[in-house]
Scaffold this motif. Sequence first.
Motif, PDB file in Angstrom:
ATOM      1  N   ALA A 163       3.669 -10.722 -10.981  1.00  0.00           N
ATOM      2  CA  ALA A 163       3.858 -11.150  -9.591  1.00  0.00           C
ATOM      3  C   ALA A 163       2.734 -12.098  -9.204  1.00  0.00           C
ATOM      4  CB  ALA A 163       3.876  -9.940  -8.656  1.00  0.00           C
ATOM      5  N   ARG A 164       3.002 -12.927  -8.213  1.00  0.00           N
ATOM      6  CA  ARG A 164       2.001 -13.889  -7.768  1.00  0.00           C
ATOM      7  C   ARG A 164       0.969 -13.280  -6.837  1.00  0.00           C
ATOM      8  NH1 ARG A 164       5.478 -19.405  -6.394  1.00  0.00           N
ATOM      9  NH2 ARG A 164       6.295 -19.746  -8.510  1.00  0.00           N
ATOM     10  N   ARG A 165       1.244 -12.088  -6.358  1.00  0.00           N
ATOM     11  CA  ARG A 165       0.301 -11.445  -5.445  1.00  0.00           C
ATOM     12  C   ARG A 165      -0.018 -10.053  -5.950  1.00  0.00           C
ATOM     13  NH1 ARG A 165       3.044  -8.653  -0.919  1.00  0.00           N
ATOM     14  NH2 ARG A 165       5.297  -8.760  -1.203  1.00  0.00           N
ATOM     15  N   PRO A 166      -1.030  -9.398  -5.390  1.00  0.00           N
ATOM     16  CA  PRO A 166      -1.464  -8.107  -5.910  1.00  0.00           C
ATOM     17  C   PRO A 166      -0.369  -7.048  -5.873  1.00  0.00           C
ATOM     18  CG  PRO A 166      -3.105  -9.013  -4.421  1.00  0.00           C
ATOM     19  CD  PRO A 166      -1.895  -9.877  -4.303  1.00  0.00           C
ATOM     20  N   VAL A 167      -0.383  -6.169  -6.868  1.00  0.00           N
ATOM     21  CA  VAL A 167       0.557  -5.046  -6.894  1.00  0.00           C
ATOM     22  C   VAL A 167       0.199  -4.073  -5.779  1.00  0.00           C
ATOM     23  CG1 VAL A 167       1.399  -3.082  -8.242  1.00  0.00           C
ATOM     24  CG2 VAL A 167       0.969  -5.277  -9.362  1.00  0.00           C
ATOM     25  N   CYS A 168      -1.082  -3.796  -5.619  1.00  0.00           N
ATOM     26  CA  CYS A 168      -1.557  -2.862  -4.591  1.00  0.00           C
ATOM     27  C   CYS A 168      -2.568  -3.569  -3.696  1.00  0.00           C
ATOM     28  CB  CYS A 168      -2.248  -1.653  -5.232  1.00  0.00           C
ATOM     29  SG  CYS A 168      -1.238  -0.729  -6.379  1.00  0.00           S
ATOM     30  N   ARG A 169      -2.422  -3.348  -2.419  1.00  0.00           N
ATOM     31  CA  ARG A 169      -3.392  -3.912  -1.474  1.00  0.00           C
ATOM     32  C   ARG A 169      -3.477  -2.995  -0.265  1.00  0.00           C
ATOM     33  NH1 ARG A 169      -3.274  -7.142   2.917  1.00  0.00           N
ATOM     34  NH2 ARG A 169      -1.013  -7.486   2.750  1.00  0.00           N
ATOM     35  N   ALA A 170      -4.682  -2.756   0.215  1.00  0.00           N
ATOM     36  CA  ALA A 170      -4.865  -1.954   1.425  1.00  0.00           C
ATOM     37  C   ALA A 170      -4.618  -2.828   2.642  1.00  0.00           C
ATOM     38  CB  ALA A 170      -6.279  -1.385   1.464  1.00  0.00           C
ATOM     39  N   CYS A 171      -3.851  -2.300   3.578  1.00  0.00           N
ATOM     40  CA  CYS A 171      -3.564  -3.007   4.837  1.00  0.00           C
ATOM     41  C   CYS A 171      -3.932  -2.059   5.973  1.00  0.00           C
ATOM     42  CB  CYS A 171      -2.087  -3.392   4.896  1.00  0.00           C
ATOM     43  SG  CYS A 171      -1.618  -4.385   6.338  1.00  0.00           S
ATOM     44  N   LEU A 172      -4.847  -2.485   6.827  1.00  0.00           N
ATOM     45  CA  LEU A 172      -5.322  -1.616   7.899  1.00  0.00           C
ATOM     46  C   LEU A 172      -4.216  -1.379   8.906  1.00  0.00           C
ATOM     47  CD1 LEU A 172      -7.711  -0.086   9.119  1.00  0.00           C
ATOM     48  CD2 LEU A 172      -8.305  -2.187  10.356  1.00  0.00           C
ATOM     49  N   ASP A 173      -3.869  -0.120   9.121  1.00  0.00           N
ATOM     50  CA  ASP A 173      -2.764   0.252   9.996  1.00  0.00           C
ATOM     51  C   ASP A 173      -3.233   0.306  11.437  1.00  0.00           C
ATOM     52  OD1 ASP A 173      -0.814   2.141  11.384  1.00  0.00           O
ATOM     53  OD2 ASP A 173       0.106   1.981   9.402  1.00  0.00           O
ATOM     54  N   TRP A 174      -2.587  -0.471  12.328  1.00  0.00           N
ATOM     55  CA  TRP A 174      -3.078  -0.553  13.705  1.00  0.00           C
ATOM     56  C   TRP A 174      -2.910   0.742  14.474  1.00  0.00           C
ATOM     57  CZ3 TRP A 174       0.102   0.613  17.693  1.00  0.00           C
ATOM     58  CH2 TRP A 174       1.477   0.370  17.582  1.00  0.00           C
ATOM     59  N   SER A 175      -1.864   1.534  14.157  1.00  0.00           N
ATOM     60  CA  SER A 175      -1.618   2.741  14.943  1.00  0.00           C
ATOM     61  C   SER A 175      -2.421   3.935  14.461  1.00  0.00           C
ATOM     62  CB  SER A 175      -0.121   3.084  14.937  1.00  0.00           C
ATOM     63  OG  SER A 175       0.367   3.221  13.625  1.00  0.00           O
ATOM     64  N   VAL A 176      -2.712   3.987  13.172  1.00  0.00           N
ATOM     65  CA  VAL A 176      -3.469   5.115  12.612  1.00  0.00           C
ATOM     66  C   VAL A 176      -4.933   4.734  12.410  1.00  0.00           C
ATOM     67  CG1 VAL A 176      -3.553   6.807  10.719  1.00  0.00           C
ATOM     68  CG2 VAL A 176      -1.362   5.910  11.487  1.00  0.00           C
ATOM     69  N   ARG A 177      -5.188   3.420  12.291  1.00  0.00           N
ATOM     70  CA  ARG A 177      -6.530   2.870  12.078  1.00  0.00           C
ATOM     71  C   ARG A 177      -7.113   3.287  10.735  1.00  0.00           C
ATOM     72  NH1 ARG A 177      -8.678   4.109  18.199  1.00  0.00           N
ATOM     73  NH2 ARG A 177      -6.764   3.402  19.213  1.00  0.00           N
ATOM     74  N   ARG A 178      -6.224   3.503   9.799  1.00  0.00           N
ATOM     75  CA  ARG A 178      -6.582   3.713   8.398  1.00  0.00           C
ATOM     76  C   ARG A 178      -5.613   2.886   7.572  1.00  0.00           C
ATOM     77  NH1 ARG A 178      -5.620   9.142   7.124  1.00  0.00           N
ATOM     78  NH2 ARG A 178      -6.620   8.702   5.135  1.00  0.00           N
ATOM     79  N   SER A 179      -5.829   2.813   6.293  1.00  0.00           N
ATOM     80  CA  SER A 179      -5.035   1.906   5.464  1.00  0.00           C
ATOM     81  C   SER A 179      -3.701   2.503   5.033  1.00  0.00           C
ATOM     82  CB  SER A 179      -5.826   1.509   4.211  1.00  0.00           C
ATOM     83  OG  SER A 179      -6.951   0.733   4.558  1.00  0.00           O
ATOM     84  N   HIS A 180      -2.691   1.618   4.976  1.00  0.00           N
ATOM     85  CA  HIS A 180      -1.449   1.945   4.298  1.00  0.00           C
ATOM     86  C   HIS A 180      -1.309   0.990   3.108  1.00  0.00           C
ATOM     87  CE1 HIS A 180       0.041  -0.963   7.530  1.00  0.00           C
ATOM     88  NE2 HIS A 180       0.334  -1.592   6.406  1.00  0.00           N
ATOM     89  N   LEU A 181      -0.263   1.170   2.326  1.00  0.00           N
ATOM     90  CA  LEU A 181      -0.108   0.440   1.064  1.00  0.00           C
ATOM     91  C   LEU A 181       0.706  -0.832   1.259  1.00  0.00           C
ATOM     92  CD1 LEU A 181      -0.463   0.383  -2.050  1.00  0.00           C
ATOM     93  CD2 LEU A 181       1.688   1.673  -2.190  1.00  0.00           C
ATOM     94  N   ALA A 182       0.108  -1.970   0.894  1.00  0.00           N
ATOM     95  CA  ALA A 182       0.808  -3.250   0.907  1.00  0.00           C
ATOM     96  C   ALA A 182       0.901  -3.759  -0.533  1.00  0.00           C
ATOM     97  CB  ALA A 182       0.074  -4.238   1.810  1.00  0.00           C
ATOM     98  N   GLY A 183       1.172  -5.041  -0.703  1.00  0.00           N
ATOM     99  CA  GLY A 183       1.345  -5.601  -2.038  1.00  0.00           C
ATOM    100  C   GLY A 183       2.780  -5.438  -2.518  1.00  0.00           C
ATOM    101  N   THR A 184       3.032  -5.854  -3.752  1.00  0.00           N
ATOM    102  CA  THR A 184       4.395  -5.781  -4.275  1.00  0.00           C
ATOM    103  C   THR A 184       4.881  -4.345  -4.403  1.00  0.00           C
ATOM    104  OG1 THR A 184       3.580  -5.867  -6.567  1.00  0.00           O
ATOM    105  CG2 THR A 184       4.161  -7.965  -5.534  1.00  0.00           C
ATOM    106  N   LEU A 185       3.964  -3.399  -4.647  1.00  0.00           N
ATOM    107  CA  LEU A 185       4.358  -1.995  -4.740  1.00  0.00           C
ATOM    108  C   LEU A 185       4.780  -1.469  -3.371  1.00  0.00           C
ATOM    109  CD1 LEU A 185       4.732   0.663  -6.185  1.00  0.00           C
ATOM    110  CD2 LEU A 185       2.253   1.056  -6.021  1.00  0.00           C
ATOM    111  N   GLY A 186       4.017  -1.789  -2.337  1.00  0.00           N
ATOM    112  CA  GLY A 186       4.392  -1.374  -0.991  1.00  0.00           C
ATOM    113  C   GLY A 186       5.749  -1.928  -0.589  1.00  0.00           C
TER     114      GLY A 186
END
Length: 224
Positions: A163-186
């Motif tokens: 893939a052209r972008r990361p498989v896993c990436r942390a994305c800061l969640d605005w409602s929980v204020r902790r990270s959820h999973l982004a990237g191609t896996l998310g």
Amino acid sequence: MREGPDIARIASLVGDPARANMLSALMGGTALTASELALEAGVSLPTASSHLSKLMEGGLLTLASQGRHRYYGLAGPQVAGMIEAITGVAEAVGPKRVRPGPRDAAMRVARVCYDHLAGEQAVAMLDRLVDRKVLLRDDKEIRLGHSAAAHFSALGIDVEAKARRPVCRACLDWSVRRSHLAGTLGAAILDKILAEKWARREKDSRAVVFSPGGRRQFERVFLG
């Protein structure tokens, strides 16, 4: 003049209320026309076109033509991550524009963040995958654990595909204020949730609504 990225230019693009509303509307991952974005921003079509030109020039949007229609979308996950992070700061320290309602509650539980799942369910899923060492998290970076390929392959998700972008990436969640999973896996996990009909997209909203049975399946597969 200081060297480095021009933060002020990007901030000025995002900081206009009409443009901020347009960018937020595109966080659902669906490309929209200028007319649709004008409605989201509460401005006339000529004014919306002017705003869209500025966002295009700033590299925050892409434009695709299909027949007579032209569709605008976010320029990529990096832009979406910026909007999600800004939303988190606004939620934490800024005044609220409207009184929270039922849709806000649903958005906090589960919603689309560009192309992946966000909200309480998404944060809980990432925490559980890390607890089980399917994913590894160090200094806010996420990577695949030794068992990840086999684990996700059993779910019909190929984490080894190029893939052209990361498989896993942390994305800061605005409602929980902790990270959820982004990237191609998310993105692949959200696709599976919707394909299995465990949940559906709420009309005219980013909210993802699980059916009772779908929630049980999601929790069995990702939170068990």
